[in-house]
Structure formats: structure tokens, C-alpha cells
Design a protein around this motif. Structure first.
Motif, PDB file in Angstrom:
ATOM      1  N   ASP A 186       0.871  -1.179   0.000  1.00  0.00           N
ATOM      2  CA  ASP A 186       0.000   0.000   0.000  1.00  0.00           C
ATOM      3  C   ASP A 186       0.904   1.224   0.000  1.00  0.00           C
ATOM      4  OD1 ASP A 186      -1.812   2.039   0.432  1.00  0.00           O
ATOM      5  OD2 ASP A 186      -2.881   1.036   2.061  1.00  0.00           O
ATOM      6  N   ALA A 187       1.209   1.729  -1.193  1.00  0.00           N
ATOM      7  CA  ALA A 187       2.140   2.846  -1.326  1.00  0.00           C
ATOM      8  C   ALA A 187       1.727   3.711  -2.504  1.00  0.00           C
ATOM      9  CB  ALA A 187       3.564   2.312  -1.532  1.00  0.00           C
ATOM     10  N   PRO A 188       1.578   5.028  -2.292  1.00  0.00           N
ATOM     11  CA  PRO A 188       1.057   5.923  -3.340  1.00  0.00           C
ATOM     12  C   PRO A 188       2.022   6.088  -4.508  1.00  0.00           C
ATOM     13  CG  PRO A 188       1.834   7.201  -1.469  1.00  0.00           C
ATOM     14  CD  PRO A 188       1.914   5.758  -1.059  1.00  0.00           C
ATOM     15  N   ILE A 189       1.466   6.151  -5.701  1.00  0.00           N
ATOM     16  CA  ILE A 189       2.273   6.240  -6.919  1.00  0.00           C
ATOM     17  C   ILE A 189       1.999   7.554  -7.647  1.00  0.00           C
ATOM     18  CG2 ILE A 189       2.581   5.253  -9.243  1.00  0.00           C
ATOM     19  CD1 ILE A 189       2.176   2.491  -8.021  1.00  0.00           C
ATOM     20  N   ASP A 195      12.733  11.655 -13.145  1.00  0.00           N
ATOM     21  CA  ASP A 195      12.591  11.127 -14.503  1.00  0.00           C
ATOM     22  C   ASP A 195      11.116  11.100 -14.861  1.00  0.00           C
ATOM     23  OD1 ASP A 195      12.508   9.706 -16.868  1.00  0.00           O
ATOM     24  OD2 ASP A 195      13.845   8.099 -16.213  1.00  0.00           O
ATOM     25  N   ARG A 196      10.684  12.039 -15.715  1.00  0.00           N
ATOM     26  CA  ARG A 196       9.272  12.179 -16.044  1.00  0.00           C
ATOM     27  C   ARG A 196       8.717  10.999 -16.831  1.00  0.00           C
ATOM     28  NH1 ARG A 196       6.893  14.968 -12.744  1.00  0.00           N
ATOM     29  NH2 ARG A 196       5.217  15.347 -14.206  1.00  0.00           N
ATOM     30  N   GLN A 197       9.598  10.133 -17.353  1.00  0.00           N
ATOM     31  CA  GLN A 197       9.134   8.952 -18.080  1.00  0.00           C
ATOM     32  C   GLN A 197       8.820   7.784 -17.145  1.00  0.00           C
ATOM     33  OE1 GLN A 197       8.588   9.092 -21.470  1.00  0.00           O
ATOM     34  NE2 GLN A 197       9.033  11.250 -21.071  1.00  0.00           N
ATOM     35  N   LYS A 198       9.091   7.952 -15.851  1.00  0.00           N
ATOM     36  CA  LYS A 198       8.881   6.873 -14.882  1.00  0.00           C
ATOM     37  C   LYS A 198       7.847   7.275 -13.838  1.00  0.00           C
ATOM     38  CE  LYS A 198      13.488   4.724 -14.881  1.00  0.00           C
ATOM     39  NZ  LYS A 198      14.630   4.362 -14.021  1.00  0.00           N
ATOM     40  N   MET A 199       7.282   6.261 -13.210  1.00  0.00           N
ATOM     41  CA  MET A 199       6.449   6.456 -12.038  1.00  0.00           C
ATOM     42  C   MET A 199       7.263   6.045 -10.818  1.00  0.00           C
ATOM     43  SD  MET A 199       3.877   7.536 -13.722  1.00  0.00           S
ATOM     44  CE  MET A 199       2.564   7.714 -12.496  1.00  0.00           C
ATOM     45  N   ALA A 200       6.835   6.501  -9.634  1.00  0.00           N
ATOM     46  CA  ALA A 200       7.579   6.195  -8.412  1.00  0.00           C
ATOM     47  C   ALA A 200       6.651   6.269  -7.210  1.00  0.00           C
ATOM     48  CB  ALA A 200       8.743   7.176  -8.250  1.00  0.00           C
ATOM     49  N   HIS A 239       5.609  -1.127  -7.601  1.00  0.00           N
ATOM     50  CA  HIS A 239       5.469  -1.702  -6.265  1.00  0.00           C
ATOM     51  C   HIS A 239       6.479  -2.814  -6.008  1.00  0.00           C
ATOM     52  CE1 HIS A 239       1.176  -0.348  -4.844  1.00  0.00           C
ATOM     53  NE2 HIS A 239       2.109   0.564  -4.639  1.00  0.00           N
ATOM     54  N   MET A 240       6.712  -3.670  -6.998  1.00  0.00           N
ATOM     55  CA  MET A 240       7.666  -4.762  -6.779  1.00  0.00           C
ATOM     56  C   MET A 240       9.091  -4.234  -6.662  1.00  0.00           C
ATOM     57  SD  MET A 240       5.538  -7.114  -6.360  1.00  0.00           S
ATOM     58  CE  MET A 240       6.705  -8.427  -5.969  1.00  0.00           C
ATOM     59  N   LYS A 241       9.410  -3.197  -7.417  1.00  0.00           N
ATOM     60  CA  LYS A 241      10.725  -2.558  -7.253  1.00  0.00           C
ATOM     61  C   LYS A 241      10.846  -1.945  -5.855  1.00  0.00           C
ATOM     62  CE  LYS A 241      13.684   1.195  -8.868  1.00  0.00           C
ATOM     63  NZ  LYS A 241      13.807   2.402  -9.723  1.00  0.00           N
ATOM     64  N   TYR A 242       9.770  -1.340  -5.386  1.00  0.00           N
ATOM     65  CA  TYR A 242       9.750  -0.670  -4.086  1.00  0.00           C
ATOM     66  C   TYR A 242      10.083  -1.631  -2.943  1.00  0.00           C
ATOM     67  CZ  TYR A 242       7.643   1.853  -0.113  1.00  0.00           C
ATOM     68  OH  TYR A 242       7.400   2.458   1.097  1.00  0.00           O
ATOM     69  N   ILE A 243       9.630  -2.876  -3.040  1.00  0.00           N
ATOM     70  CA  ILE A 243       9.922  -3.838  -1.972  1.00  0.00           C
ATOM     71  C   ILE A 243      11.200  -4.636  -2.253  1.00  0.00           C
ATOM     72  CG2 ILE A 243       7.488  -4.026  -1.321  1.00  0.00           C
ATOM     73  CD1 ILE A 243       7.519  -6.853  -2.647  1.00  0.00           C
ATOM     74  N   GLY A 244      11.957  -4.203  -3.264  1.00  0.00           N
ATOM     75  CA  GLY A 244      13.250  -4.828  -3.535  1.00  0.00           C
ATOM     76  C   GLY A 244      13.205  -6.051  -4.411  1.00  0.00           C
ATOM     77  N   HIS A 245      12.085  -6.269  -5.106  1.00  0.00           N
ATOM     78  CA  HIS A 245      11.946  -7.432  -5.989  1.00  0.00           C
ATOM     79  C   HIS A 245      11.392  -6.992  -7.347  1.00  0.00           C
ATOM     80  CE1 HIS A 245      12.849 -10.328  -2.795  1.00  0.00           C
ATOM     81  NE2 HIS A 245      12.097  -9.568  -2.006  1.00  0.00           N
ATOM     82  N   PRO A 246      12.206  -6.265  -8.143  1.00  0.00           N
ATOM     83  CA  PRO A 246      11.720  -5.770  -9.436  1.00  0.00           C
ATOM     84  C   PRO A 246      11.356  -6.897 -10.390  1.00  0.00           C
ATOM     85  CG  PRO A 246      14.091  -5.492  -9.262  1.00  0.00           C
ATOM     86  CD  PRO A 246      13.613  -5.905  -7.901  1.00  0.00           C
ATOM     87  N   VAL A 247      10.436  -6.604 -11.308  1.00  0.00           N
ATOM     88  CA  VAL A 247       9.994  -7.592 -12.289  1.00  0.00           C
ATOM     89  C   VAL A 247      11.151  -7.941 -13.226  1.00  0.00           C
ATOM     90  CG1 VAL A 247       8.411  -7.995 -14.226  1.00  0.00           C
ATOM     91  CG2 VAL A 247       7.606  -6.810 -12.162  1.00  0.00           C
ATOM     92  N   ALA A 248      11.347  -9.230 -13.469  1.00  0.00           N
ATOM     93  CA  ALA A 248      12.408  -9.687 -14.369  1.00  0.00           C
ATOM     94  C   ALA A 248      12.159  -9.165 -15.786  1.00  0.00           C
ATOM     95  CB  ALA A 248      12.477 -11.211 -14.367  1.00  0.00           C
ATOM     96  N   GLY A 249      13.225  -8.751 -16.440  1.00  0.00           N
ATOM     97  CA  GLY A 249      13.127  -8.290 -17.819  1.00  0.00           C
ATOM     98  C   GLY A 249      12.613  -6.880 -17.972  1.00  0.00           C
TER      99      GLY A 249
END
Length: 303
Positions: A186-189, A195-200, A239-249
């Protein structure tokens, strides 16, 4: 014309109005909002404003959304995988590499082009470039999308998304071994300030909730099912990057050293909603695409 109203909450105080409205209404691009303002279709507390107006708390915003222009995106014959179709809705299994809808200067080869060739009756609520499109998945994400074939169906499906009554489950392979079996992120995006091309994950972002559970663990990766409660841009990837487990690829949010796949290993596997006319609950499932299935086989063999 359709009338839409918003009230500015504290999270959007100080934001430019064009940015705020694009955040409040995900189906609107910032350039579309700017055009609405320039054409004097937007009132703030009953007054016309410029695109650089900074929002204040409790601002009441009224928007008159013009009727869609005649469609000028051309139909293209494509071998689309239609999972379900009736007079009101259809469900399509989108392949990797296909953009969902045209953008300015890019009006061919998209799912919308193919849908227009497949059926002539798509809802017009989203205007020229996005007929029938209720929600989106990224270009290199595969899987199920629902499409509205008339305006009544479109409004019903959008309301279900807002009410969080739809079912949207994704299968993904992520980096690292997740120790716990299930959890909720549960984390706001919002837009990445660097980097305006990314969300965070940002303090003044829109609420975003992802539920996940581990399906299988490998030496350096984990197979995960993610269920969306909200549908923010790039939500699962962020969200997966945020918890330290980014999506593969994932070329945008993941590490350079990753599994060999042409885009993120993310698949919209299950989609469920209430039929806009009958009210009956419908649910559909799409198997993993071949490239993701091959990756999973390799991970299982190497374990």
C-alpha cells in the motif's frame, strides 16, 4: 457534452491544474487536459483559468468534455485473440510488443487499430484515439483487457474499476527470493520527479494497493501472483521494485542483469467483471505467453 466534476483534496494542493486533472482522471492525458482548458471547457470555482493555475484546497472543478470527434484512426486487419465477445463487451488477450491505443504521431499497429477492423461498434467515450478502451496494460505486458462496445457498457465497466469490484490478477517473475508467502503493498504512486518517463512511490501520489502471493521460489527469482486493488500506471512494476523485488526483464524499473525476455515478465492472467447489461459475473483466464512459459521451465529445471 459530458459534465465531469472534481474537488481538489490536500494531496493535490499546489499542483498545476493540468497535472492535477490528469492525475485525477487516468484516461486523460495532460495534453488533452491542456486542450480542454485552452478551449474554455474547464471552470474552477465557476471561473476560467489558465493551464498553469495552481490548485487550492477544496477547489471545485467543472469540466465539459466535448463529444468525440469523428474517428480518424484507420482499421487494420490483425489476428487478435478474442477470448470473449457479445453485443456489449469483448475480452482480448494482448500480445507482447503491442501498444493498446494510438498516440499523436503514432496511429498504426495498435490494439485499437485491430479492434476497429474486428468490430465497428466501439464506445466513443474516450474520443478519437481510444475507442472502447476502458483500461490499459503496458506495451510489453501481455494478457487480458476488457473493451466496451457501447457507451453504456463503457460507463459500467469504468464504474466497476473505480469501485474496485473487478478481478485483475497478474502472474510475474521477480528478482530475488521473497521470504513471506503473501503480503499487501500500500504505497502511493505518482510521476518520478527525477525522470518524467517513470512512475515512483511519492508522498503526494495517488493511492495504490497491490496484493501478492508467492506461487513458486527459485534460486534467484520468485514466481508471484499480484492482484490489483487499484490500477495506477506501472503499478505492479513500481510496487515490486519498491519492496526490492523488481519484475524480471523490466527495462525501466529492473536491473540490467536479468532474465532474457523481450520486455517485463508480467502477464494479465485473470480478468473478472460484472456484465454491464445482465449483471452476471464473468471471469476469464489466459495462459502464460510462450516466452514467459519458457523462462519458467528453465527456472524449474535449474532449481
Amino acid at each position: 457534452m459530458e459534465n465531469v466534476t472534481f474537488t481538489i483534496d490536500e494531496n493535490l494542493v499546489g499542483q498545476r491544474i493540468d497535472k492535477a486533472l490528469a492525475l485525477l482522471e487516468e484516461e486523460w492525458s495532460r495534453s488533452f487536459v491542456q486542450q480542454l482548458i485552452k478551449e474554455k471547457h474547464v471552470l474552477v470555482n465557476g471561473q476560467q483559468v489558465k493551464v498553469n493555475y495552481k490548485c487550492s484546497a477544496a477547489d471545485h472543478i467543472e469540466i465539459q468534455v466535448p463529444e468525440p470527434e469523428p474517428l480518424d484512426v484507420l482499421p487494420e486487419e490483425m489476428n487478435l485473440e478474442i477470448v470473449y465477445e457479445d453485443a456489449d463487451v469483448l475480452v482480448v488477450n494482448k500480445p507482447r510488443g503491442m501498444v493498446v491505443h494510438p498516440a499523436a504521431g503514432h496511429t498504426t499497429g495498435t490494439l485499437v487499430n485491430g479492434l476497429m477492423a474486428h468490430c465497428k461498434d466501439l464506445s466513443g467515450i474516450n474520443g478519437v484515439l481510444r475507442p472502447g478502451i476502458v483500461h490499459r496494460i503496458d506495451k510489453d505486458t501481455t494478457g487480458l483487457l476488457m473493451v466496451a462496445k457501447n457507451d453504456q457498457a463503457h460507463e459500467s465497466l469504468v464504474e466497476q474499476l473505480k469501485a474496485k469490484t473487478t478481478t485483475r490478477k497478474y502472474i510475474t517473475i521477480v528478482h530475488g527470493v521473497i521470504p513471506h508467502n503473501e503480503a499487501t503493498i500500500d504505497a502511493p504512486i505518482g510521476r518520478d520527479k527525477q525522470d518524467r518517463q517513470k512512475m515512483a512511490i511519492v508522498d503526494n501520489g495517488r493511492d495504490a494497493v497491490t496484493h501478492f502471493k508467492v506461487l513458486e521460489r527459485f534460486e534467484e527469482y520468485t514466481l508471484v501472483e499480484c492482484q490489483l486493488e487499484t490500477g495506477r500506471t506501472h503499478q505492479i512494476r513500481v510496487h515490486m521494485k519498491y519492496i526490492g523485488h523488481p519484475v524480471a526483464g523490466d527495462p525501466k524499473y529492473g536491473p540490467r542483469r536479468t532474465l532474457s525476455i523481450n520486455g517485463q515478465a508480467l502477464h494479465a492472467a485473470v480478468l473478472g467483471f460484472n456484465h454491464p447489461k445482465t449483471g452476471a459475473y464473468l471471469e476469464f483466464e489466459a495462459p502464460l505467453p510462450a516466452d514467459m512459459g519458457k523462462l519458467l521451465d528453465q527456472l524449474q529445471k535449474n532449481r
